[in-house]
Design a protein around this motif. Sequence first.
Motif: not given
Length: 993
Positions: A211-225, A299-308
Amino acid sequence: MKTQFKLSLLGTTLLIGAASLATPAFAQDQEQDTGAPSNDATIVVTGSLISNPNVVASSPVNVTTAEEIELLQANVAEEILREIPGVVPALGSAVNNGANGTNTVNLRGLGANRNLVLLDGNRLVPANFGGSVDLNNIPLALIERVDVLTGGASTTYGADAISGVVNFVTKRDFAGVEMSASNRITEEGDGNALRADLTVGANFDDGRGNAVLSIGYQEVDPVYQGARPISLFQVSSTSGVASGNSPTSIPTSFAFDNAAIPVDPVFGLTQTNPAGDAIVPFYAGFNFNPFNIFQTPFERFNMFGQAHYEISDSVEVYTRGLFSKNTVSAIIAPSGVFGETLTVGLNNPFLTPSIRSTLCIEGGIAAAACTPTSTATVTIPGVYRRTVEVGPRISEYVTQVFDYRLGVKVGVTDTIKLDVSGSYGESENRETRQNYVLRSRLQQALTLNAAGTACANPAGGCVPLNLFGAAGSITPAQAAFIRGSSTVTNKASLAQARALLAGDFGFSIPSASQPISFAIGGEYREYTAAREPDNLAAVPGELGGAGGAILPLDGGYNVYDAFGELNVPIASDQPFFHDLSLEAGVRYSKYEVDTAGSPSFSATTYKIGGSWAPVEALRFRGSFQRAVRAPNIGELFAPVVTGLDNLSVDPCAGTGVIGNALLSAVCIAQGAPAGRVAAGTIPQPAAGQANVTGGGNPLIGPEKAETYALGFVFQPTTFLSGLTVSMDYYNIVVDNAITNATPGDIIQGCFGSLTAASATSPACTGIRRNPTTGALSGSTANTFGLPQPLTNLGRLSTDGIDLSINYRTDLGFATLGWAFNGNWTNTSKFRASPTAFNRDCVGYYSVNCQSIQPEFSFSQRTTLGFGDVDVSLLWRYIDSVQYEGQAPDALTGRGFTNANRNLFRGTVTGAGPMVGRQVDFNRIRAYHYFDLSTRFSITDNLGLTMTVLNLTNQKAPLVGNTAGATAFNSGNTYPSTYDALGRTFAVSAKLKF
């Protein structure tokens, strides 16, 4: 209650029930291309459903490993795929005006809706009614590798796989704890990107389960032209002037149709206009570039799990679930009044004497009655004003995705397994549009009482509006009243059930050593999608600068599939036949559309292929596949609405129409005012965008495609051990393609060869112009522009060669890894109908060719390993491209004429840091990008990777703001293809134990 139940199910599955369930193994490493088998008997080759470790695929697969992902310092899956030659940029982090909150992939340039994105060989819920999967939801921390199979794969995976599949393969038996964090920032100090992941996994019951569980977070700021010199000012792609090219500017301009107003200075015309059409007064075009962005905030929050878990030697249960919440913001220039018809009272206290006098002339009011106390009103056919006081337009997309799978594998015999599984997923994308001017509020704030001191209708806290002054004349209170927010919610779901019986028959042909393998099964899929706009979004023209109305959508369809595959080893370990095998497959699909009156249909796909290795070191492979793509829900059910597309040149615009009787008659038949036609004062499309009208078509059927692939793999076993070379030719032709014509095709269909009958020809009269200005742009409430109906009349085709070279060796002082992946695209053609021009976009850019597809491109990585330190250099090459109007057929087939095709070479003039720069907007030189990475193994448990992206700080090419489609030609360049941010530094750390 329904949503709560599903979230509860997800949480229970991932956090409590993981130990009692299991997941299927899907893997295909780089040995696939060489024909070397894996030791895992459960491995399934990407592109085949047969679970036999000795099966060698006849279709080539490009593999990106976890090691490469780490060196790329990628935050999301889209950043991985864009580096693969032959993958054409689609929606991604560099798309701003045109974003929808998702990232997609476009294989071979055939469109994001013609390939499938899989997770461990299984479909995920689409992001919306277009059918594409959002790459933001892929759990990168657990990805073992990415397989990209290009070419038809409909027989194996079903419809939508015309150009291939992208299969993200996760780590099957992860055990331990892994924590990683990375940060990226440009040399200019902006565009910060943060990513952090925590993965925990364990084997249990003597290895019978994992069994495995993975959680993650990403955040990216804008770049203006506005933060980069190349994009600080808009640069015209036809004149080289750096300024602003939007006529919706500051202060307000008015479009009139009155013989008493003789001049039309807004578009630079100074001649007398006897017909009396005018736009007054004249102000410089608006420069919207500084408000736009090169990199969308994320911005992203994610959770992924799987098991066998192996219940017994012959029964294994498995599960997998993911949840992701993503927030993407698209930021563009402020809203405004874009050619709307508005009524103004002469008693408006903000009118200047000159504007009041002009309004009186337009309204036929005598000078004596033209006073500040007059209660008379004047209706202005077209009002233009950029409302900078309201703030930039922001579209915030919040996407929540849930996808769950549960299955069981049963060993029928030692070599045959039955795999039964089901899954359900939902996606909700909520777009909130902020800082838009409300047309109804505008009119309310301009309609005053008899004294001109207050709104005649005070509802909602109405405040009289000063629409007639310079920037800042609209007070905060006035801005608050006319400012509005709108919400559109897109929902999609996918329910699946599948049964697959796969293995081998236990016997072989006498001349072969391996048994005949097979896979048979059935599958059911149910798709639904809905779009729910609020009242503001559903009214044409209500949101200033939002394009057309967004109308409700609700639809779905069911798919019933039956399929089978066969792999037959013919010969092995014989002279000139070290290995020879054949494969075949067939799939029958029946589609039942939910909406009454929409026809149900069926489709059959098949494939045949083979692999021949005359000696162990050399293998030839080839395949033919007949693929299909069923129309997605949007193509079937989307309501017909008026929106925007790209067109910089209108044959009716300007003075070229004066004295041309045929052209004048056609322009008038399309709704242009006769006075403007006679005077040559029809303006070009505003900001290079014309109105277009189109939508879904419930009567369209599936596309049909034929795909050929032929290649070889060379892997010497004695000399040059460690070398692998593969080369493959591909050819894909899509008939009955679901397409609509490009703006250039529509213009060419009418104006390409004018005759006396053209004024009554449907190809010409289907174009509907702004009734006030005669332009193809204006309010979507009364300017329907170019017709773009969906049909099955299109044709797409592409062919080319992929080359891959990999070499690993020990140099003594270091280990050397050398990898090359290259693509040569011979053609990539599009024809909207049998009578339309067959446009080839390889090596060209224009409004007709969306994203850039170079003829040659490659990526080459060299890595030297010095014990605990690796040094790696990635070299990416993009071939030169040229403006489509320079092609030999530019005068006849590409929507351009000798008078208006882009032939600009010169010096940028106007304002800003680009002034004085020598440019050639007809050509972009070849580009070389270098990324340098160094990876340290500080301890057995801690690793550090540092990367400099765009090491030589290559500047993006300058082509102007109207050379191509808005989504990809932005900030005077193509930021999805070329690096507009400059040199960037990235660092990541990984701790595992």
